[in-house]
Design a protein around this motif. Structure first.
Motif, PDB file in Angstrom:
ATOM      1  N   VAL A 122       0.845  -1.202   0.000  1.00  0.00           N
ATOM      2  CA  VAL A 122       0.000   0.000   0.000  1.00  0.00           C
ATOM      3  C   VAL A 122       0.877   1.249   0.000  1.00  0.00           C
ATOM      4  CG1 VAL A 122      -1.688   1.332   1.326  1.00  0.00           C
ATOM      5  CG2 VAL A 122      -1.932  -1.158   1.126  1.00  0.00           C
ATOM      6  N   PHE A 123       1.932   1.223   0.786  1.00  0.00           N
ATOM      7  CA  PHE A 123       2.865   2.358   0.837  1.00  0.00           C
ATOM      8  C   PHE A 123       3.542   2.555  -0.514  1.00  0.00           C
ATOM      9  CE2 PHE A 123       7.122   4.072   1.690  1.00  0.00           C
ATOM     10  CZ  PHE A 123       6.795   5.238   2.368  1.00  0.00           C
ATOM     11  N   THR A 124       3.889   1.466  -1.182  1.00  0.00           N
ATOM     12  CA  THR A 124       4.519   1.553  -2.500  1.00  0.00           C
ATOM     13  C   THR A 124       3.614   2.264  -3.493  1.00  0.00           C
ATOM     14  OG1 THR A 124       5.800  -0.468  -2.135  1.00  0.00           O
ATOM     15  CG2 THR A 124       5.460   0.215  -4.428  1.00  0.00           C
ATOM     16  N   PHE A 125       2.342   1.885  -3.529  1.00  0.00           N
ATOM     17  CA  PHE A 125       1.398   2.484  -4.472  1.00  0.00           C
ATOM     18  C   PHE A 125       1.068   3.920  -4.077  1.00  0.00           C
ATOM     19  CE2 PHE A 125       0.843  -1.787  -5.961  1.00  0.00           C
ATOM     20  CZ  PHE A 125       0.361  -1.670  -7.251  1.00  0.00           C
ATOM     21  N   SER A 126       0.866   4.174  -2.802  1.00  0.00           N
ATOM     22  CA  SER A 126       0.464   5.515  -2.372  1.00  0.00           C
ATOM     23  C   SER A 126       1.566   6.539  -2.635  1.00  0.00           C
ATOM     24  CB  SER A 126       0.080   5.506  -0.891  1.00  0.00           C
ATOM     25  OG  SER A 126       1.182   5.134  -0.089  1.00  0.00           O
ATOM     26  N   LEU A 144       3.525   5.438 -10.818  1.00  0.00           N
ATOM     27  CA  LEU A 144       2.495   4.398 -10.956  1.00  0.00           C
ATOM     28  C   LEU A 144       2.670   3.611 -12.257  1.00  0.00           C
ATOM     29  CD1 LEU A 144      -0.856   5.990  -9.676  1.00  0.00           C
ATOM     30  CD2 LEU A 144       0.432   4.101  -8.669  1.00  0.00           C
ATOM     31  N   ALA A 145       3.103   4.301 -13.302  1.00  0.00           N
ATOM     32  CA  ALA A 145       3.306   3.619 -14.583  1.00  0.00           C
ATOM     33  C   ALA A 145       4.394   2.549 -14.478  1.00  0.00           C
ATOM     34  CB  ALA A 145       3.678   4.636 -15.662  1.00  0.00           C
ATOM     35  N   ASP A 146       5.370   2.781 -13.615  1.00  0.00           N
ATOM     36  CA  ASP A 146       6.439   1.797 -13.434  1.00  0.00           C
ATOM     37  C   ASP A 146       5.925   0.513 -12.796  1.00  0.00           C
ATOM     38  OD1 ASP A 146       8.262   3.647 -14.440  1.00  0.00           O
ATOM     39  OD2 ASP A 146       8.627   4.502 -12.443  1.00  0.00           O
ATOM     40  N   LEU A 147       4.857   0.621 -12.030  1.00  0.00           N
ATOM     41  CA  LEU A 147       4.313  -0.547 -11.339  1.00  0.00           C
ATOM     42  C   LEU A 147       3.529  -1.459 -12.272  1.00  0.00           C
ATOM     43  CD1 LEU A 147       3.147   1.136  -8.005  1.00  0.00           C
ATOM     44  CD2 LEU A 147       5.286  -0.072  -8.486  1.00  0.00           C
ATOM     45  N   ALA A 148       3.378  -1.071 -13.521  1.00  0.00           N
ATOM     46  CA  ALA A 148       2.733  -1.935 -14.506  1.00  0.00           C
ATOM     47  C   ALA A 148       3.729  -2.817 -15.241  1.00  0.00           C
ATOM     48  CB  ALA A 148       1.952  -1.082 -15.514  1.00  0.00           C
ATOM     49  N   ASP A 149       5.030  -2.661 -14.941  1.00  0.00           N
ATOM     50  CA  ASP A 149       6.063  -3.450 -15.615  1.00  0.00           C
ATOM     51  C   ASP A 149       5.988  -4.918 -15.199  1.00  0.00           C
ATOM     52  OD1 ASP A 149       6.913  -1.150 -16.785  1.00  0.00           O
ATOM     53  OD2 ASP A 149       8.575  -0.800 -15.383  1.00  0.00           O
ATOM     54  N   PRO A 150       6.530  -5.831 -16.020  1.00  0.00           N
ATOM     55  CA  PRO A 150       6.496  -7.265 -15.693  1.00  0.00           C
ATOM     56  C   PRO A 150       7.225  -7.632 -14.404  1.00  0.00           C
ATOM     57  CG  PRO A 150       6.988  -6.940 -18.014  1.00  0.00           C
ATOM     58  CD  PRO A 150       7.047  -5.582 -17.376  1.00  0.00           C
ATOM     59  N   ASP A 151       8.244  -6.830 -14.027  1.00  0.00           N
ATOM     60  CA  ASP A 151       9.006  -7.158 -12.821  1.00  0.00           C
ATOM     61  C   ASP A 151       8.377  -6.599 -11.546  1.00  0.00           C
ATOM     62  OD1 ASP A 151       9.461  -4.500 -13.259  1.00  0.00           O
ATOM     63  OD2 ASP A 151      11.605  -4.571 -12.799  1.00  0.00           O
ATOM     64  N   ALA A 187      -3.521  -2.291  -7.293  1.00  0.00           N
ATOM     65  CA  ALA A 187      -3.552  -1.953  -8.722  1.00  0.00           C
ATOM     66  C   ALA A 187      -4.969  -1.615  -9.164  1.00  0.00           C
ATOM     67  CB  ALA A 187      -3.001  -3.122  -9.537  1.00  0.00           C
ATOM     68  N   ALA A 188      -5.950  -2.339  -8.653  1.00  0.00           N
ATOM     69  CA  ALA A 188      -7.344  -2.046  -8.990  1.00  0.00           C
ATOM     70  C   ALA A 188      -7.777  -0.695  -8.421  1.00  0.00           C
ATOM     71  CB  ALA A 188      -8.242  -3.160  -8.463  1.00  0.00           C
ATOM     72  N   ILE A 189      -7.295  -0.385  -7.226  1.00  0.00           N
ATOM     73  CA  ILE A 189      -7.677   0.880  -6.582  1.00  0.00           C
ATOM     74  C   ILE A 189      -7.047   2.070  -7.297  1.00  0.00           C
ATOM     75  CG2 ILE A 189      -7.483   2.240  -4.465  1.00  0.00           C
ATOM     76  CD1 ILE A 189      -7.635  -0.391  -2.897  1.00  0.00           C
ATOM     77  N   TRP A 190      -5.779   1.960  -7.663  1.00  0.00           N
ATOM     78  CA  TRP A 190      -5.060   3.078  -8.280  1.00  0.00           C
ATOM     79  C   TRP A 190      -5.086   3.033  -9.811  1.00  0.00           C
ATOM     80  CZ3 TRP A 190      -3.375   1.980  -3.253  1.00  0.00           C
ATOM     81  CH2 TRP A 190      -3.193   3.089  -2.423  1.00  0.00           C
ATOM     82  N   GLY A 191      -5.771   2.066 -10.372  1.00  0.00           N
ATOM     83  CA  GLY A 191      -5.928   2.010 -11.818  1.00  0.00           C
ATOM     84  C   GLY A 191      -4.677   1.642 -12.582  1.00  0.00           C
ATOM     85  N   VAL A 192      -3.871   0.743 -12.032  1.00  0.00           N
ATOM     86  CA  VAL A 192      -2.639   0.297 -12.690  1.00  0.00           C
ATOM     87  C   VAL A 192      -2.938  -0.962 -13.502  1.00  0.00           C
ATOM     88  CG1 VAL A 192      -0.304  -0.591 -12.323  1.00  0.00           C
ATOM     89  CG2 VAL A 192      -1.165   1.282 -10.902  1.00  0.00           C
ATOM     90  N   ASP A 193      -2.496  -0.985 -14.739  1.00  0.00           N
ATOM     91  CA  ASP A 193      -2.715  -2.132 -15.616  1.00  0.00           C
ATOM     92  C   ASP A 193      -1.823  -3.300 -15.182  1.00  0.00           C
ATOM     93  OD1 ASP A 193      -3.391  -3.814 -17.679  1.00  0.00           O
ATOM     94  OD2 ASP A 193      -2.151  -2.806 -19.184  1.00  0.00           O
ATOM     95  N   THR A 194      -2.436  -4.457 -14.963  1.00  0.00           N
ATOM     96  CA  THR A 194      -1.688  -5.634 -14.503  1.00  0.00           C
ATOM     97  C   THR A 194      -1.504  -6.673 -15.609  1.00  0.00           C
ATOM     98  OG1 THR A 194      -3.731  -6.721 -13.744  1.00  0.00           O
ATOM     99  CG2 THR A 194      -2.555  -5.334 -12.160  1.00  0.00           C
ATOM    100  N   GLY A 195      -1.765  -6.294 -16.852  1.00  0.00           N
ATOM    101  CA  GLY A 195      -1.683  -7.247 -17.947  1.00  0.00           C
ATOM    102  C   GLY A 195      -0.294  -7.834 -18.144  1.00  0.00           C
ATOM    103  N   GLU A 196       0.740  -7.049 -17.844  1.00  0.00           N
ATOM    104  CA  GLU A 196       2.106  -7.515 -18.034  1.00  0.00           C
ATOM    105  C   GLU A 196       2.628  -8.334 -16.860  1.00  0.00           C
ATOM    106  OE1 GLU A 196       4.149  -7.059 -20.765  1.00  0.00           O
ATOM    107  OE2 GLU A 196       2.302  -6.396 -21.726  1.00  0.00           O
ATOM    108  N   TRP A 197       1.906  -8.342 -15.752  1.00  0.00           N
ATOM    109  CA  TRP A 197       2.403  -9.018 -14.557  1.00  0.00           C
ATOM    110  C   TRP A 197       2.558 -10.520 -14.751  1.00  0.00           C
ATOM    111  CZ3 TRP A 197      -0.272  -6.570  -9.636  1.00  0.00           C
ATOM    112  CH2 TRP A 197       0.141  -5.227  -9.534  1.00  0.00           C
ATOM    113  N   LEU A 198       1.679 -11.112 -15.572  1.00  0.00           N
ATOM    114  CA  LEU A 198       1.741 -12.560 -15.770  1.00  0.00           C
ATOM    115  C   LEU A 198       3.082 -12.977 -16.382  1.00  0.00           C
ATOM    116  CD1 LEU A 198      -1.862 -13.336 -17.059  1.00  0.00           C
ATOM    117  CD2 LEU A 198      -0.917 -13.732 -14.779  1.00  0.00           C
TER     118      LEU A 198
END
Length: 260
Positions: free
Chosen positions: A34-38, A55-62, A140-151
């Motif tokens: 939570v702290f990371t996203f906030s 926040l855009a960085d948190l959508a990366d695969p890593d 990710a759902a709360i802050w609207g971050v795309d998780t498509g690359e996480w897999l």
């Protein structure tokens, strides 16, 4: 050894130990995500990383790999404290004396306790990793971050979890060795805390040694090197330190009187 493991595991899974242990790991693992996203959502990104995390960085695969490594220090401290309390509790209650009467092989007692503590440390690592990943999806759902690359990063997350487990086992072994030496929970916890502060000062004054001293080496392995230190030297340092702890613990148990 099976009997010693079963005895140690029975003591470790007592509700007075298990529930506070799990609560601390789950709560702090979730809070770290939570702290990371906030902070990443703040203008200009997080000020706690260089360069700032957006926040855009948190959508990366890593991203999942980073999430698994976030709560390392808290989980490590919990595992260290639990190991200290587990071993010193057997001395303070006189249980060690009774066990050595029933089973004089001290090495069997030590190996059984180590196996139980290592199992508990691995379980803590898995719970912490799963909590961090689950919290990541919720955030990710709360802050609207795309998780498509996480897999695409699931393999890396699995490797990061294995490193986390290895680091936690090292923390457990260090705590058990410290407890065997001092035989007092207060003394062992105090020494561990003072040493951690001392190591921070050493690392600040001599950055060339970062990742080679116990706390930083274990943390670097547990974070897969994402804390800024080199992974391979820290892995080698962790192996060397665990061998030293193992030899020291055997020496204490085999040659030291229980009542000393």
């Amino acid at each position: 050894m099976i009997g010693a493991f079963s005895s140690a595991w029975t003591m470790l899974k007592r509700p007075t130990i298990v529930w506070p242990l799990l609560a601390a790991i789950v709560v702090f693992s979730a809070m770290s995500i939570v702290f990371t996203f906030s902070t990443a959502a703040a203008p200009g990104g997080s000020r706690f990383t260089d360069p700032p995390t957006l926040l855009a960085d948190l959508a990366d695969p890593d991203a999942l790999v980073q999430f698994v490594g976030r709560p390392v220090m808290v989980t490590g401290l919990v595992v260290l404290a639990a190991s200290i309390l587990h071993v010193t509790g057997q001395y303070s209650s006189g249980l060690v004396r009774m066990q050595f009467v029933v089973q004089p092989r001290r090495s069997t007692w030590l190996l059984g306790n180590w196996a139980a503590l290592a199992t508990a440390a691995i379980a803590c690592a898995l719970i912490g990793a799963l909590t961090a990943v689950a919290s990541g999806y919720v955030c990710a759902a709360i802050w609207g971050v795309d998780t498509g690359e996480w897999l695409r990063g699931l393999g890396g997350a699995a490797g990061a979890t294995a490193n986390l487990a290895l680091g936690m086992v090292a923390f457990a072994l260090a705590g058990a060795t410290l407890a065997l030496w001092l035989r007092s929970s207060i003394a062992a916890l105090t020494v561990a805390l003072v040493y951690a502060l001392f190591e921070d000062m050493i690392n600040a004054a001599a950055p060339f040694g970062q990742g080679l001293m116990p706390a930083s080496a274990f943390s670097t392995v547990a974070t897969s090197g994402l804390n800024g230190n080199l992974y391979l030297p820290s892995l080698i340092a962790t192996i060397v330190l665990t061998v030293a702890f193992t030899a020291g613990a055997f020496g204490l148990v085999m040659n030291r009187n229980v009542t000393d």
